[in-house]
Motif scaffolding. Sequence first.
Motif, PDB file in Angstrom:
ATOM      1  N   THR A   1      40.000  42.569  46.617  1.00  0.00           N
ATOM      2  CA  THR A   1      40.556  41.254  46.839  1.00  0.00           C
ATOM      3  C   THR A   1      39.609  40.304  46.701  1.00  0.00           C
ATOM      4  OG1 THR A   1      40.531  41.031  49.367  1.00  0.00           O
ATOM      5  CG2 THR A   1      42.336  42.354  48.495  1.00  0.00           C
ATOM      6  N   GLY A   2      39.863  39.138  46.734  1.00  0.00           N
ATOM      7  CA  GLY A   2      38.749  38.007  46.642  1.00  0.00           C
ATOM      8  C   GLY A   2      38.649  37.147  45.204  1.00  0.00           C
ATOM      9  N   GLU A   3      39.586  37.847  44.396  1.00  0.00           N
ATOM     10  CA  GLU A   3      39.520  37.033  43.089  1.00  0.00           C
ATOM     11  C   GLU A   3      40.718  36.326  42.754  1.00  0.00           C
ATOM     12  OE1 GLU A   3      38.287  40.040  40.228  1.00  0.00           O
ATOM     13  OE2 GLU A   3      36.548  39.183  39.980  1.00  0.00           O
ATOM     14  N   GLU A   4      41.688  36.197  43.721  1.00  0.00           N
ATOM     15  CA  GLU A   4      43.081  35.725  43.842  1.00  0.00           C
ATOM     16  C   GLU A   4      43.021  34.157  43.563  1.00  0.00           C
ATOM     17  OE1 GLU A   4      41.997  37.381  46.255  1.00  0.00           O
ATOM     18  OE2 GLU A   4      43.758  39.201  46.355  1.00  0.00           O
ATOM     19  N   PHE A   5      43.914  33.624  42.632  1.00  0.00           N
ATOM     20  CA  PHE A   5      43.952  32.305  42.485  1.00  0.00           C
ATOM     21  C   PHE A   5      45.432  31.934  42.088  1.00  0.00           C
ATOM     22  CE2 PHE A   5      44.387  28.060  40.881  1.00  0.00           C
ATOM     23  CZ  PHE A   5      43.296  27.419  41.798  1.00  0.00           C
ATOM     24  N   MET A   6      46.329  31.844  43.025  1.00  0.00           N
ATOM     25  CA  MET A   6      47.883  31.681  42.647  1.00  0.00           C
ATOM     26  C   MET A   6      48.356  30.810  43.597  1.00  0.00           C
ATOM     27  SD  MET A   6      48.832  35.417  44.570  1.00  0.00           S
ATOM     28  CE  MET A   6      50.556  35.156  44.405  1.00  0.00           C
ATOM     29  N   VAL A   7      49.579  29.922  43.265  1.00  0.00           N
ATOM     30  CA  VAL A   7      50.262  29.114  43.872  1.00  0.00           C
ATOM     31  C   VAL A   7      51.176  29.881  44.747  1.00  0.00           C
ATOM     32  CG1 VAL A   7      52.068  27.289  43.781  1.00  0.00           C
ATOM     33  CG2 VAL A   7      50.230  27.497  42.070  1.00  0.00           C
TER      34      VAL A   7
ATOM     35  N   ILE B   1      43.767  31.569  47.555  1.00  0.00           N
ATOM     36  CA  ILE B   1      42.523  31.583  46.704  1.00  0.00           C
ATOM     37  C   ILE B   1      41.627  32.702  47.266  1.00  0.00           C
ATOM     38  CG2 ILE B   1      40.539  30.331  45.817  1.00  0.00           C
ATOM     39  CD1 ILE B   1      42.415  27.786  45.741  1.00  0.00           C
ATOM     40  N   GLY B   2      41.122  33.630  46.384  1.00  0.00           N
ATOM     41  CA  GLY B   2      40.216  34.483  46.852  1.00  0.00           C
ATOM     42  C   GLY B   2      38.702  33.809  47.155  1.00  0.00           C
ATOM     43  N   ARG B   3      38.045  34.504  48.047  1.00  0.00           N
ATOM     44  CA  ARG B   3      36.749  33.708  48.446  1.00  0.00           C
ATOM     45  C   ARG B   3      35.720  33.971  47.572  1.00  0.00           C
ATOM     46  NH1 ARG B   3      35.282  35.629  54.429  1.00  0.00           N
ATOM     47  NH2 ARG B   3      37.523  34.322  54.564  1.00  0.00           N
ATOM     48  N   LEU B   4      35.981  34.856  46.465  1.00  0.00           N
ATOM     49  CA  LEU B   4      35.166  35.130  45.277  1.00  0.00           C
ATOM     50  C   LEU B   4      34.887  33.993  44.188  1.00  0.00           C
ATOM     51  CD1 LEU B   4      35.155  38.959  44.756  1.00  0.00           C
ATOM     52  CD2 LEU B   4      33.180  37.899  46.017  1.00  0.00           C
TER      53      LEU B   4
ATOM     54  N   ILE C   1      44.929  25.574  51.377  1.00  0.00           N
ATOM     55  CA  ILE C   1      44.381  26.734  50.839  1.00  0.00           C
ATOM     56  C   ILE C   1      44.749  27.971  51.637  1.00  0.00           C
ATOM     57  CG2 ILE C   1      42.348  27.882  49.838  1.00  0.00           C
ATOM     58  CD1 ILE C   1      41.680  25.463  48.427  1.00  0.00           C
ATOM     59  N   ILE C   2      45.278  29.043  51.235  1.00  0.00           N
ATOM     60  CA  ILE C   2      45.176  30.102  52.233  1.00  0.00           C
ATOM     61  C   ILE C   2      43.799  31.097  51.677  1.00  0.00           C
ATOM     62  CG2 ILE C   2      46.248  32.539  52.889  1.00  0.00           C
ATOM     63  CD1 ILE C   2      49.107  30.870  52.329  1.00  0.00           C
ATOM     64  N   ASP C   3      42.895  31.149  52.516  1.00  0.00           N
ATOM     65  CA  ASP C   3      41.748  31.991  52.145  1.00  0.00           C
ATOM     66  C   ASP C   3      41.726  33.297  52.095  1.00  0.00           C
ATOM     67  OD1 ASP C   3      38.898  31.917  51.635  1.00  0.00           O
ATOM     68  OD2 ASP C   3      38.668  32.549  53.676  1.00  0.00           O
ATOM     69  N   VAL C   4      41.523  34.057  51.079  1.00  0.00           N
ATOM     70  CA  VAL C   4      41.635  35.288  50.989  1.00  0.00           C
ATOM     71  C   VAL C   4      40.239  36.149  51.099  1.00  0.00           C
ATOM     72  CG1 VAL C   4      42.471  37.607  49.817  1.00  0.00           C
ATOM     73  CG2 VAL C   4      43.806  35.284  49.450  1.00  0.00           C
ATOM     74  N   PRO C   5      39.970  37.001  52.031  1.00  0.00           N
ATOM     75  CA  PRO C   5      38.516  37.633  52.053  1.00  0.00           C
ATOM     76  C   PRO C   5      38.263  38.451  51.010  1.00  0.00           C
ATOM     77  CG  PRO C   5      39.959  38.486  53.455  1.00  0.00           C
ATOM     78  CD  PRO C   5      40.667  37.472  53.192  1.00  0.00           C
ATOM     79  N   ALA C   6      36.863  38.471  50.725  1.00  0.00           N
ATOM     80  CA  ALA C   6      36.801  39.304  49.667  1.00  0.00           C
ATOM     81  C   ALA C   6      36.540  40.775  50.267  1.00  0.00           C
ATOM     82  CB  ALA C   6      35.179  38.844  48.917  1.00  0.00           C
ATOM     83  N   VAL C   7      37.125  41.743  49.447  1.00  0.00           N
ATOM     84  CA  VAL C   7      37.416  43.047  49.983  1.00  0.00           C
ATOM     85  C   VAL C   7      36.857  43.980  48.876  1.00  0.00           C
ATOM     86  CG1 VAL C   7      38.749  45.058  50.834  1.00  0.00           C
ATOM     87  CG2 VAL C   7      38.926  42.776  51.690  1.00  0.00           C
ATOM     88  N   LEU C   8      35.899  44.986  49.006  1.00  0.00           N
ATOM     89  CA  LEU C   8      35.388  45.880  47.914  1.00  0.00           C
ATOM     90  C   LEU C   8      36.088  47.135  48.225  1.00  0.00           C
ATOM     91  CD1 LEU C   8      31.939  44.969  46.913  1.00  0.00           C
ATOM     92  CD2 LEU C   8      34.106  44.272  46.013  1.00  0.00           C
ATOM     93  N   ARG C   9      36.147  48.207  47.234  1.00  0.00           N
ATOM     94  CA  ARG C   9      36.727  49.355  47.554  1.00  0.00           C
ATOM     95  C   ARG C   9      35.920  50.455  46.722  1.00  0.00           C
ATOM     96  NH1 ARG C   9      41.432  49.123  44.803  1.00  0.00           N
ATOM     97  NH2 ARG C   9      42.833  48.219  46.539  1.00  0.00           N
ATOM     98  N   CYS C  10      35.638  51.310  47.397  1.00  0.00           N
ATOM     99  CA  CYS C  10      34.809  52.404  46.845  1.00  0.00           C
ATOM    100  C   CYS C  10      35.520  53.329  45.882  1.00  0.00           C
ATOM    101  CB  CYS C  10      33.958  53.477  47.788  1.00  0.00           C
ATOM    102  SG  CYS C  10      32.864  54.555  46.959  1.00  0.00           S
ATOM    103  N   ASN C  11      35.272  53.538  44.511  1.00  0.00           N
ATOM    104  CA  ASN C  11      36.214  54.541  43.795  1.00  0.00           C
ATOM    105  C   ASN C  11      36.026  55.809  43.940  1.00  0.00           C
ATOM    106  OD1 ASN C  11      37.215  52.099  42.445  1.00  0.00           O
ATOM    107  ND2 ASN C  11      35.574  52.588  40.815  1.00  0.00           N
ATOM    108  N   THR C  12      35.138  56.213  45.093  1.00  0.00           N
ATOM    109  CA  THR C  12      35.090  57.968  45.210  1.00  0.00           C
ATOM    110  C   THR C  12      35.801  57.888  46.766  1.00  0.00           C
ATOM    111  OG1 THR C  12      32.735  57.458  44.504  1.00  0.00           O
ATOM    112  CG2 THR C  12      32.998  59.441  46.075  1.00  0.00           C
ATOM    113  N   CYS C  13      35.723  57.343  47.586  1.00  0.00           N
ATOM    114  CA  CYS C  13      36.113  57.529  48.982  1.00  0.00           C
ATOM    115  C   CYS C  13      37.354  56.500  49.200  1.00  0.00           C
ATOM    116  CB  CYS C  13      35.478  57.825  50.053  1.00  0.00           C
ATOM    117  SG  CYS C  13      34.522  56.369  50.585  1.00  0.00           S
ATOM    118  N   LYS C  14      37.603  55.458  48.611  1.00  0.00           N
ATOM    119  CA  LYS C  14      38.559  54.609  48.927  1.00  0.00           C
ATOM    120  C   LYS C  14      38.544  53.662  49.866  1.00  0.00           C
ATOM    121  CE  LYS C  14      40.799  55.891  45.258  1.00  0.00           C
ATOM    122  NZ  LYS C  14      40.345  55.352  43.845  1.00  0.00           N
TER     123      LYS C  14
END
Length: 121
Positions: A98-104, A30-33, A61-74
């Motif tokens: 990442t951060g929006e996961e919700f999976m078994v 499960i993503g933190r978001l 629960i395996i906690d997935v940290p919230a990670v953002l990615r810039c579309n300009t420089c990745k």
Amino acid sequence: MHEFDLSSAVVTTVTKHAAGRQVQHVTLRIGRLRQVVLRTLEFYFAIVGKDTVCEGATLEIIDVPAVLRCNTCKNEWEIEIPAFICGTCGPGAVEVATGEEFMVESIEVEDEENAACTAPR
Ligand SMILES: [Zn+2]
């Protein structure tokens, strides 16, 4: 009702994969978001899972940290509080990496021998 809906989704998915076998343990990714509270999820999972193969199963629960990615420089960075601004480029187009996961992630079921005693529902 957030966790109730998620619990229903988990029970549905797990029941399908268990194929009639009694489930003992369920690991979720499960993503933190999602801001899911494990205790609340367990509470509803017990209610929704009653009289199904999920009854009595434990949750992890395996906690997935919230990670953002810039579309300009990745550039990618982990966030505690959502702040959608790239540290390198400043304000611009960014996306949640990442951060929006919700999976078994996995389920553990009892062995086949015992499973014969469990009637599929
Ligand atoms: Zn950037």
